[in-house]
Design an enzyme around this catalytic site. Sequence first.
Site, short mmCIF file in Angstrom:
data_model
loop_
_atom_site.label_atom_id
_atom_site.label_comp_id
_atom_site.label_asym_id
_atom_site.label_seq_id
_atom_site.Cartn_x
_atom_site.Cartn_y
_atom_site.Cartn_z
CG ASP A 179 -2.08 -0.99 1.03
OD1 ASP A 179 -2.26 -1.89 2.06
OD2 ASP A 179 -2.73 -0.96 0.18
CG ASP A 202 -7.23 -3.12 -0.26
OD1 ASP A 202 -6.37 -2.49 -0.69
OD2 ASP A 202 -7.58 -3.43 0.84
C1 DX5 Z 1 -6.23 1.12 2.85
C2 DX5 Z 1 -5.54 -0.11 2.71
C3 DX5 Z 1 -6.15 -1.51 3.66
C4 DX5 Z 1 -5.07 -2.49 3.52
C5 DX5 Z 1 -6.08 -3.80 4.17
O1 DX5 Z 1 -5.84 1.97 2.23
O2 DX5 Z 1 -5.52 -0.41 1.29
O3 DX5 Z 1 -7.49 -1.76 2.95
O4 DX5 Z 1 -4.70 -2.90 2.37
O5 DX5 Z 1 -5.96 -3.48 5.58
P1 DX5 Z 1 -7.36 -4.19 6.36
O6 DX5 Z 1 -7.56 -5.62 5.73
O7 DX5 Z 1 -6.75 -4.07 7.76
O8 DX5 Z 1 -8.58 -3.49 6.07
#
Ligand code: DX5
Length: 235
Positions: A30, A170
């Site tokens: 990310d 995601d």
């Molecule tokens: C947000 C990120 C999150 C991450 C996943 O910008 O992209 O979505 O990848 O995190 P969780 O699974 O904890 O929501």
Amino acid sequence: MPSVLPADFARLGDEVARLCDAGVDRIQWDVMDGVFVPNLTFGPGIIASARQYSTVGFEAHLMVVDPDELLGRYVEAGCELVIVHAEACTHLHRTLARIRDLGARSGVSLNPHTPADVVEHVLPVTDLVLAMTVNPGFGGQKYIASVEPKVSRLRRMIDESGLAIELEVDGGITDETIAGAAAAGADVFISGSWMYNYAGGKAAAVERLREVAREAAGVGAPAAEDAEDAEVVLS
Ligand code: DX5
């Protein structure tokens, strides 16, 4: 697929190796610039350093205001797939085509508020569409179930196009929320905090997510000869 966001940033090489041992299909980085989203994370140098510890592919999710400026750096760092936000691209078609020209696969991400139709005219230059199920910037947020109808619309658009395009979700993916996302038509799932916090460990978390997603999508467990296909479908 795990997001590296919850990892111990002081030990990223080990963290990446442990994710590979857990049987993940790819790893998502990310990338945040502190402007497009109110958080700051990985430069290309960090990802390049971690590359040698991974046996699976990397994808970069660019949550940045000027992705065109950075595309080449993340491909050079070892990302085989680069995802840009439609909201950050004045010339989205050109940006996606440029990712392919650089030798990587192209992805476009849509924030929860952005309609599916935004990608209608770029599918021919797209390898993956990401429907965000949280507002980007942080892990550990609540899954936004109202995005599911958009996931279904994207699934129809992709199927009607006849193109081989992955549909990824995601944000807030757990062994409960993944069922709705899979039933809506997603076939690639990013999990961060739930996977990292799963009591049974990361390998068990990966298997649990696959099991629930397969059941919700009406996909049986892969027979030996097509196990690879199933992994691609449900990575
Ligand atoms: C947000 C990120 C999150 C991450 C996943 O910008 O992209 O979505 O990848 O995190 P969780 O699974 O904890 O929501």
